[in-house]
Design an enzyme around this catalytic site. Structure first.
Site, PDB file in Angstrom:
ATOM      1  N   SER A   1       0.740  -1.110  -0.113  1.00  0.00           N
ATOM      2  CA  SER A   1       0.033   0.011   0.072  1.00  0.00           C
ATOM      3  C   SER A   1       0.840   1.312   0.168  1.00  0.00           C
ATOM      4  CB  SER A   1      -1.017   0.008   1.224  1.00  0.00           C
ATOM      5  OG  SER A   1      -2.109   0.766   1.100  1.00  0.00           O
ATOM      6  N   ASN A   2       0.225   2.458   0.483  1.00  0.00           N
ATOM      7  CA  ASN A   2       1.109   3.549   0.432  1.00  0.00           C
ATOM      8  C   ASN A   2       0.660   4.639   1.700  1.00  0.00           C
ATOM      9  OD1 ASN A   2      -1.009   5.657  -0.492  1.00  0.00           O
ATOM     10  ND2 ASN A   2      -1.005   4.137  -2.374  1.00  0.00           N
TER      11      ASN A   2
END
Ligand code: C5P
Length: 220
Positions: A25-26
């Site tokens: 993810s981020n």
């Protein structure tokens, strides 16, 4: 009388699982996208929000769809795209995903062997390919450098009308920060700088700006 403007907003990160408990993810929190959905609804637009996992309450007067992966976000937006007049793609879609999702938790020592990556679909680009000329397409570009040049490249590549470029990797702007400073890039006009300002305030300014760009036919 002006017809109702239908606005589709995406927000938050996506999660790309490689086993039942781990994902790529981020650091996006969804703050900017949620602020844009609130500002769009407050301005009287019929607003739909498609969001990845984010830590905020659903905005009032907004239809909200919760998704996790880029694939799910793609499907949710694709289903609603032709009905919208404005698409604001504020989500930080993960650029890659694991090629396979293991049914059980992958052992630490096996990760290198198991986690092979592939690109996710570029949602905005795909929607840009099937856009109507009367729709307004807004993308975001989070960059660490060459903000304007990268923003302009994405404007053309993704067939957008607007790219909102912002700097990430510096304190006080970008992922999760309360404030943001952006450059609004369009195909014909001069770049417009907005902020630094709280994201809620910036969202109101951006919605007012998009409002002036919506084509005259759309409002007739
Ligand atoms: O990641 P990138 O800088 O290319 O993102 C620019 C724009 O494209 C953003 O509006 C983002 O939401 C969108 N995007 C997308 N699908 C991806 C990657 C980015 O729609 N897989």
């Amino acid at each position: 009388m002006a017809s109702l403007i239908r606005c589709l907003v995406s927000a938050g990160p996506t999660r790309e699982y490689f086993d039942p408990v781990r994902f790529i993810s981020n650091p996006s929190t969804g703050r900017m996208g949620f602020a844009l959905a609130r500002a769009a609804a407050a301005t009287g637009w019929e607003t739909t929000l498609v969001t990845g996992p984010a830590g905020f309450d659903d905005p009032p007067e907004t239809q909200v769809f919760h998704v996790e992966s880029a694939e799910e976000m793609h499907r949710a937006l694709g289903l609603r795209f032709s009905e919208c007049d404005v698409l604001i793609m504020a989500a930080a879609v993960s650029d890659c995903r694991p090629r396979r999702r293991a049914p059980g938790k992958v052992k630490k020592g096996d990760m290198e062997m198991c986690v092979e990556l592939e690109p996710t679909p570029d949602i905005l680009k795909t929607l840009g390919e099937r856009r109507r000329p009367d729709q307004l397409l807004v993308g975001f570009a989070a960059e660490t450098d060459r903000l304007e040049a990268e923003g302009r490249r994405k404007l053309m590549e993704k067939r957008c009308d607007v790219i909102v470029a912002n700097r990430v990797g510096v304190p006080g702007s970008g992922f999760g920060a309360a404030d943001n400073a952006v450059i609004v890039l369009t195909r014909s006009g001069a770049p417009q700088r907005m902020g630094p300002a709280p994201k809620d305030e910036l969202a109101r300014q951006l919605i007012a700006c998009f409002s002036t760009m919506i084509s005259k036919e759309q409002r007739a």
